[in-house]
Design a protein around this motif. Sequence first.
Motif, PDB file in Angstrom:
ATOM      1  N   ILE A  61       0.868  -1.177   0.000  1.00 31.15           N
ATOM      2  CA  ILE A  61       0.000   0.000   0.000  1.00 31.15           C
ATOM      3  C   ILE A  61       0.906   1.229   0.000  1.00 31.15           C
ATOM      4  N   LYS A  62       0.740   2.064  -0.984  1.00 30.09           N
ATOM      5  CA  LYS A  62       1.591   3.242  -1.101  1.00 30.09           C
ATOM      6  C   LYS A  62       0.937   4.436  -0.396  1.00 30.09           C
ATOM      7  N   THR A  63       1.653   4.954   0.579  1.00 29.65           N
ATOM      8  CA  THR A  63       1.215   6.156   1.285  1.00 29.65           C
ATOM      9  C   THR A  63       2.335   7.178   1.221  1.00 29.65           C
ATOM     10  N   ILE A  64       2.026   8.399   1.591  1.00 30.01           N
ATOM     11  CA  ILE A  64       3.067   9.428   1.633  1.00 30.01           C
ATOM     12  C   ILE A  64       4.136   9.026   2.639  1.00 30.01           C
ATOM     13  N   ALA A  65       3.707   8.481   3.778  1.00 29.68           N
ATOM     14  CA  ALA A  65       4.657   8.125   4.829  1.00 29.68           C
ATOM     15  C   ALA A  65       5.637   7.041   4.389  1.00 29.68           C
ATOM     16  N   ASN A  66       5.165   6.032   3.649  1.00 30.17           N
ATOM     17  CA  ASN A  66       6.094   4.958   3.294  1.00 30.17           C
ATOM     18  C   ASN A  66       6.796   5.181   1.952  1.00 30.17           C
ATOM     19  N   THR A  67       6.372   6.168   1.174  1.00 25.91           N
ATOM     20  CA  THR A  67       7.083   6.454  -0.070  1.00 25.91           C
ATOM     21  C   THR A  67       8.021   7.657   0.064  1.00 25.91           C
ATOM     22  N   LYS A  68       7.608   8.650   0.854  1.00 21.29           N
ATOM     23  CA  LYS A  68       8.421   9.865   1.015  1.00 21.29           C
ATOM     24  C   LYS A  68       9.032   9.988   2.408  1.00 21.29           C
ATOM     25  N   GLY A  69       8.565   9.167   3.340  1.00 20.25           N
ATOM     26  CA  GLY A  69       9.098   9.205   4.698  1.00 20.25           C
ATOM     27  C   GLY A  69       8.150   9.864   5.679  1.00 20.25           C
ATOM     28  N   ALA A  70       8.278   9.462   6.939  1.00 24.00           N
ATOM     29  CA  ALA A  70       7.423   9.984   8.002  1.00 24.00           C
ATOM     30  C   ALA A  70       7.639  11.477   8.207  1.00 24.00           C
ATOM     31  N   ASP A  71       8.875  11.936   8.068  1.00 29.25           N
ATOM     32  CA  ASP A  71       9.179  13.345   8.247  1.00 29.25           C
ATOM     33  C   ASP A  71       8.443  14.198   7.209  1.00 29.25           C
ATOM     34  N   PHE A  72       8.491  13.784   5.955  1.00 29.05           N
ATOM     35  CA  PHE A  72       7.805  14.500   4.885  1.00 29.05           C
ATOM     36  C   PHE A  72       6.287  14.466   5.101  1.00 29.05           C
ATOM     37  N   ALA A  73       5.755  13.308   5.463  1.00 23.77           N
ATOM     38  CA  ALA A  73       4.310  13.174   5.694  1.00 23.77           C
ATOM     39  C   ALA A  73       3.846  14.078   6.830  1.00 23.77           C
ATOM     40  N   SER A  74       4.634  14.139   7.900  1.00 21.40           N
ATOM     41  CA  SER A  74       4.245  14.990   9.028  1.00 21.40           C
ATOM     42  C   SER A  74       4.257  16.461   8.643  1.00 21.40           C
ATOM     43  N   LYS A  75       5.175  16.850   7.777  1.00 19.43           N
ATOM     44  CA  LYS A  75       5.229  18.247   7.323  1.00 19.43           C
ATOM     45  C   LYS A  75       4.013  18.586   6.457  1.00 19.43           C
ATOM     46  N   TYR A 115      -1.193  19.085  18.223  1.00 20.44           N
ATOM     47  CA  TYR A 115      -0.809  17.700  17.959  1.00 20.44           C
ATOM     48  C   TYR A 115      -0.140  17.515  16.596  1.00 20.44           C
ATOM     49  N   SER A 116      -0.533  18.310  15.610  1.00 18.96           N
ATOM     50  CA  SER A 116       0.171  18.183  14.326  1.00 18.96           C
ATOM     51  C   SER A 116       1.595  18.711  14.453  1.00 18.96           C
ATOM     52  N   TYR A 117       1.796  19.718  15.299  1.00 17.05           N
ATOM     53  CA  TYR A 117       3.155  20.214  15.531  1.00 17.05           C
ATOM     54  C   TYR A 117       3.993  19.165  16.255  1.00 17.05           C
ATOM     55  N   LYS A 118       3.391  18.476  17.217  1.00 18.61           N
ATOM     56  CA  LYS A 118       4.122  17.412  17.921  1.00 18.61           C
ATOM     57  C   LYS A 118       4.574  16.334  16.933  1.00 18.61           C
ATOM     58  N   TYR A 129       0.273   8.226  16.307  1.00 19.52           N
ATOM     59  CA  TYR A 129      -0.922   7.509  16.756  1.00 19.52           C
ATOM     60  C   TYR A 129      -1.737   8.381  17.707  1.00 19.52           C
ATOM     61  N   LYS A 130      -1.060   9.026  18.645  1.00 13.35           N
ATOM     62  CA  LYS A 130      -1.743   9.909  19.595  1.00 13.35           C
ATOM     63  C   LYS A 130      -2.378  11.095  18.862  1.00 13.35           C
ATOM     64  N   THR A 131      -1.664  11.621  17.875  1.00 12.42           N
ATOM     65  CA  THR A 131      -2.164  12.756  17.103  1.00 12.42           C
ATOM     66  C   THR A 131      -3.451  12.398  16.370  1.00 12.42           C
ATOM     67  N   LYS A 132      -3.468  11.249  15.716  1.00 11.45           N
ATOM     68  CA  LYS A 132      -4.684  10.880  14.972  1.00 11.45           C
ATOM     69  C   LYS A 132      -5.861  10.684  15.917  1.00 11.45           C
ATOM     70  N   GLN A 133      -5.601  10.247  17.151  1.00 15.87           N
ATOM     71  CA  GLN A 133      -6.676  10.100  18.131  1.00 15.87           C
ATOM     72  C   GLN A 133      -7.200  11.472  18.570  1.00 15.87           C
ATOM     73  N   TYR A 134      -6.293  12.396  18.834  1.00 13.93           N
ATOM     74  CA  TYR A 134      -6.718  13.726  19.273  1.00 13.93           C
ATOM     75  C   TYR A 134      -7.384  14.514  18.149  1.00 13.93           C
ATOM     76  N   PHE A 135      -7.049  14.198  16.914  1.00 13.15           N
ATOM     77  CA  PHE A 135      -7.736  14.838  15.794  1.00 13.15           C
ATOM     78  C   PHE A 135      -9.234  14.521  15.834  1.00 13.15           C
TER      79      PHE A 135
END
Length: 168
Positions: A61-75, A115-118, A129-135
Amino acid sequence: IYGNLAVAYSTSLSFLYGGSIMFFSNLLPIIILSLLAFIINLAREIIKGIPDIVGDIARNIKTIANTKGADFASKIAFYLVLLAIILSFIPYILRLFNIFSLLIILIADFIFINYSYKTYVNPEKEVAYKTKQYFLLGMFIALIGFLIGVSYESVSYTHLTLPTNREV
C-alpha cells in the motif's frame, strides 16, 4: 495518496449532503465546513500512515509516509492543518458565525495545531498515533462550533423583516 483523498472527500461530502437537506438559508457555512472537513481529514489520513508504515509496505500500500518518509508526511499534514486553521476564521469574518462559535472552533484549532506540531517535530509511530486520536476530538469540537454557528446564522435571519408601508 488516492486512498487518503477518497476518505477525506467522502467525509466532506457527508457534511455537504447533510447540510443541503436542512432548511438553512445560507449554504456557505456548510460549504466551508465541508472544505475544512476535507483538509483536516486529509491531514489525519496522512498522519495515520506514519504508524502503519511497516504494515503498508508489507501489503504494498503506497502512502506518503512509506514512499516519502514519516518526516515529509508529518510536514504535509502540518501545513494542511495550518491552511484549515486559517480558513476556519472565514465564517466569523463573513459574520456568518458569532464569537461564541468561533471560540469553540478555536479550541479545536488548538488541538489540531498542537498535535500536528508534535508530529511535525517528532514523526514517530507513538506520536502520530496519539495525534490521529486527538484529531477525532478536535473534529468533534469543531463540529459543535459549526453547529452552533449554523444555528446562530439561521436564527439571526428569522428576525429580519422588511418594513411595511405603514411603518415607512
